[in-house]
Design a protein around this motif. Structure first.
Motif, mmCIF file in Angstrom:
data_model
loop_
_atom_site.group_PDB
_atom_site.id
_atom_site.type_symbol
_atom_site.label_atom_id
_atom_site.label_comp_id
_atom_site.label_asym_id
_atom_site.label_seq_id
_atom_site.Cartn_x
_atom_site.Cartn_y
_atom_site.Cartn_z
ATOM 1 N N ARG A 199 0.819 -1.215 0.000
ATOM 2 C CA ARG A 199 0.000 0.000 0.000
ATOM 3 C C ARG A 199 0.857 1.271 0.000
ATOM 4 O O ARG A 199 0.404 2.329 -0.450
ATOM 5 N N ALA A 200 2.092 1.162 0.478
ATOM 6 C CA ALA A 200 2.973 2.327 0.543
ATOM 7 C C ALA A 200 3.794 2.522 -0.733
ATOM 8 O O ALA A 200 4.455 3.549 -0.888
ATOM 9 N N CYS A 201 3.755 1.535 -1.649
ATOM 10 C CA CYS A 201 4.624 1.569 -2.829
ATOM 11 C C CYS A 201 3.837 1.774 -4.118
ATOM 12 O O CYS A 201 2.633 1.528 -4.179
ATOM 13 N N ARG A 202 4.568 2.184 -5.153
ATOM 14 C CA ARG A 202 3.966 2.436 -6.456
ATOM 15 C C ARG A 202 4.051 1.229 -7.371
ATOM 16 O O ARG A 202 3.405 1.190 -8.418
ATOM 17 N N ALA A 203 4.889 0.262 -7.002
ATOM 18 C CA ALA A 203 5.035 -0.959 -7.802
ATOM 19 C C ALA A 203 5.603 -2.058 -6.923
ATOM 20 O O ALA A 203 6.353 -1.786 -5.974
ATOM 21 N N ALA A 204 5.234 -3.301 -7.232
ATOM 22 C CA ALA A 204 5.775 -4.470 -6.543
ATOM 23 C C ALA A 204 6.389 -5.407 -7.576
ATOM 24 O O ALA A 204 5.725 -5.782 -8.548
ATOM 25 N N ALA A 251 10.055 -17.618 -9.361
ATOM 26 C CA ALA A 251 10.647 -18.114 -10.601
ATOM 27 C C ALA A 251 9.774 -17.785 -11.799
ATOM 28 O O ALA A 251 8.572 -17.530 -11.676
ATOM 29 N N ALA A 252 10.386 -17.779 -12.969
ATOM 30 C CA ALA A 252 9.658 -17.570 -14.211
ATOM 31 C C ALA A 252 8.571 -18.625 -14.366
ATOM 32 O O ALA A 252 8.620 -19.701 -13.765
ATOM 33 N N ALA A 253 7.586 -18.327 -15.209
ATOM 34 C CA ALA A 253 6.443 -19.218 -15.368
ATOM 35 C C ALA A 253 6.805 -20.508 -16.084
ATOM 36 O O ALA A 253 6.104 -21.520 -15.931
ATOM 37 N N LYS A 310 11.136 -21.041 -20.608
ATOM 38 C CA LYS A 310 11.470 -20.013 -21.588
ATOM 39 C C LYS A 310 11.529 -18.630 -20.948
ATOM 40 O O LYS A 310 11.825 -17.652 -21.625
ATOM 41 N N GLY A 311 11.196 -18.545 -19.648
ATOM 42 C CA GLY A 311 11.364 -17.298 -18.927
ATOM 43 C C GLY A 311 10.162 -16.390 -18.875
ATOM 44 O O GLY A 311 10.299 -15.198 -18.556
ATOM 45 N N ALA A 312 8.966 -16.891 -19.173
ATOM 46 C CA ALA A 312 7.772 -16.046 -19.173
ATOM 47 C C ALA A 312 7.550 -15.409 -17.800
ATOM 48 O O ALA A 312 7.762 -16.040 -16.760
ATOM 49 N N LEU A 313 7.114 -14.157 -17.807
ATOM 50 C CA LEU A 313 6.757 -13.480 -16.567
ATOM 51 C C LEU A 313 5.318 -13.808 -16.195
ATOM 52 O O LEU A 313 4.486 -14.091 -17.063
ATOM 53 N N LYS A 314 5.026 -13.756 -14.910
ATOM 54 C CA LYS A 314 3.690 -14.103 -14.417
ATOM 55 C C LYS A 314 2.868 -12.823 -14.264
ATOM 56 O O LYS A 314 3.141 -12.006 -13.392
ATOM 57 N N THR A 315 1.883 -12.678 -15.132
ATOM 58 C CA THR A 315 1.094 -11.449 -15.161
ATOM 59 C C THR A 315 -0.296 -11.628 -14.560
ATOM 60 O O THR A 315 -1.035 -10.652 -14.409
ATOM 61 N N ALA A 316 -0.679 -12.839 -14.231
ATOM 62 C CA ALA A 316 -1.955 -13.105 -13.556
ATOM 63 C C ALA A 316 -1.823 -14.418 -12.804
ATOM 64 O O ALA A 316 -1.130 -15.338 -13.248
ATOM 65 N N LEU A 364 4.256 -7.146 -10.823
ATOM 66 C CA LEU A 364 4.778 -8.050 -11.848
ATOM 67 C C LEU A 364 5.518 -9.172 -11.143
ATOM 68 O O LEU A 364 6.380 -8.934 -10.303
ATOM 69 N N ASP A 365 5.185 -10.406 -11.501
ATOM 70 C CA ASP A 365 5.734 -11.584 -10.829
ATOM 71 C C ASP A 365 6.541 -12.415 -11.826
ATOM 72 O O ASP A 365 6.497 -12.192 -13.032
#
Length: 375
Positions: free
Chosen positions: A139-144, A149-151, A154-160, A329-330
């Motif tokens: 709540r105190a930050c603008r981004a987390a 680990a990647a999804a 191949k290194g996919a980022l976890k967006t949901a 972004l995870d």
């Protein structure tokens, strides 16, 4: 970085062994102190050790965990090793390599002003003691930025991410001698069998509805652990059915909760008790849109392969940060595979590029004027 990773992996940190988590926190804290130049704040809640570093007014949250699913002694059967470009060992992917990448990325920056680092000790068991710390920081930050680990390999980022609920259906029956007077008992095991099928039926129904429902999507309701009885010659007086639930939306989570609490006993004289409920809220893909776009631009500028996005069924602390209203972004941690399994591993050649991507992402996001203004 490999030497640091070996030090973290060879300090076992099984979530439910609080002494081992404490030892791990000391090792992680020492690594952070060496690379960041300052001691962490140690936060112990109900025996679980968490670590925090804060640099100036918090703007970007870096989130990770140092506990693992691997019981103490796993190093004997899954020793640390690096061979043919692959690092192995308990927790190497989930998520000790992510922590190493995070510390080295931060150490490469000209300034860490605006960065808040939180490394928790109970993520693998649902973050019961660290949830409040996570939500307050978010709540105190603008981004987390989450160092899971990647999804995929191949290194996919976890967006949901799907949300999670956990239930236990407790059946109360009545004991009796199984040979002399079984008719005087109320068999909790038989009732548990009815409930097992009823819960599986909820899962089948949610799957059928979710396939065509634009809001609910596909939810899973899965009976997992089953236990009943006390001795071989006694009608069981108690039985338990554990249920794992994964949902893409809060609507689905609430609907399933209603269905679980509507379960009714079938065996005369049996009584049900429904324990548990919603745990982690879903991570909505909207929360990651701007950050993923920014990360993609950074990857292009670094001449890295184009980033891919992935929605995953597993939950993490990113669910909490997103639900707290913080863009999240995870999957920014290590690239590899086999998390929680005998094949858990990290691709060594991807460690440095991921750390470089993270470093630039931190540098950009800590300069955001507000949550609505991607750099």
């Amino acid at each position: 970085m490999l030497a640091d990773l070996e030090e973290l992996v060879t300090c076992e940190s099984f979530s439910t062994d609080h002494a081992s988590v404490t030892r791990s926190a000391e090792v992680v804290g020492a690594l952070g102190k060496r690379l960041l130049g300052t001691e962490p704040e140690t936060v112990v809640i109900d025996g679980v050790t968490h670590l925090r570093w804060a640099f100036g007014t918090p703007r970007v949250l870096l989130l990770g965990h140092h506990d693992t699913v691997w019981p103490i002694g796993s190093l004997r059967t899954h020793p640390w090793s690096v061979a043919d470009g692959i690092a192995r060992g308990p927790g190497v992917l989930d998520m000790k390599a992510g922590l190493v990448q995070m510390f080295h990325a931060l150490a490469s920056l000209p300034s860490m002003d605006g960065v808040h680092v939180l490394v928790t000790g109970d993520e693998e068991v649902g973050s019961p003691t660290s949830r409040k710390l996570i939500e307050e920081a978010a709540r105190a930050c603008r981004a987390a930025l989450v160092l899971e680990a990647a999804a995929d390999e191949k290194g996919a980022l976890k967006t949901a991410r799907k949300g999670t609920s956990r239930y236990e259906v407790v059946v109360h029956g009545h004991a009796a001698h199984a040979g002399l007077e079984p008719h005087r008992g109320v068999n909790a095991a038989v009732e548990a069998a009815h409930q097992l099928l009823a819960v599986a039926g909820i899962g089948a129904a949610m799957g059928a509805v979710g396939a065509a429902h634009p809001v609910l999507g596909v939810s899973t309701v899965t009976p997992t652990l089953l236990s009943a009885g006390s001795t071989r010659n006694t009608v069981p007086a108690r039985a338990r059915v554990a249920v794992d639930v994964r949902v893409p939306s809060v609507d689905a989570q609430e609907w399933i909760d209603e269905l679980m609490h509507a379960l009714a006993a079938r065996v005369p004289g049996a009584r049900l008790e429904i324990l548990g409920g919603a745990q982690r809220p879903p991570m909505d893909p909207v929360s990651s849109t701007d950050l993923f776009a920014l990360a993609s631009r950074i990857a292009t500028g670094l001449d890295q392969e184009p980033l891919r996005a992935a929605a995953v069924g597993g939950a993490s602390d990113a669910n909490y940060t997103a639900a707290a209203g913080c863009p999240t972004l995870d999957g920014l941690g290590a690239v590899g595979g086999g998390a929680h399994a005998d094949t858990e591993h990290v691709e060594v050649s991807r460690i440095v590029p991921r750390a470089r991507l993270l470093a630039q992402l931190i540098e950009k996001t800590r300069r955001w004027p507000d949550r609505r203004s991607p750099a």
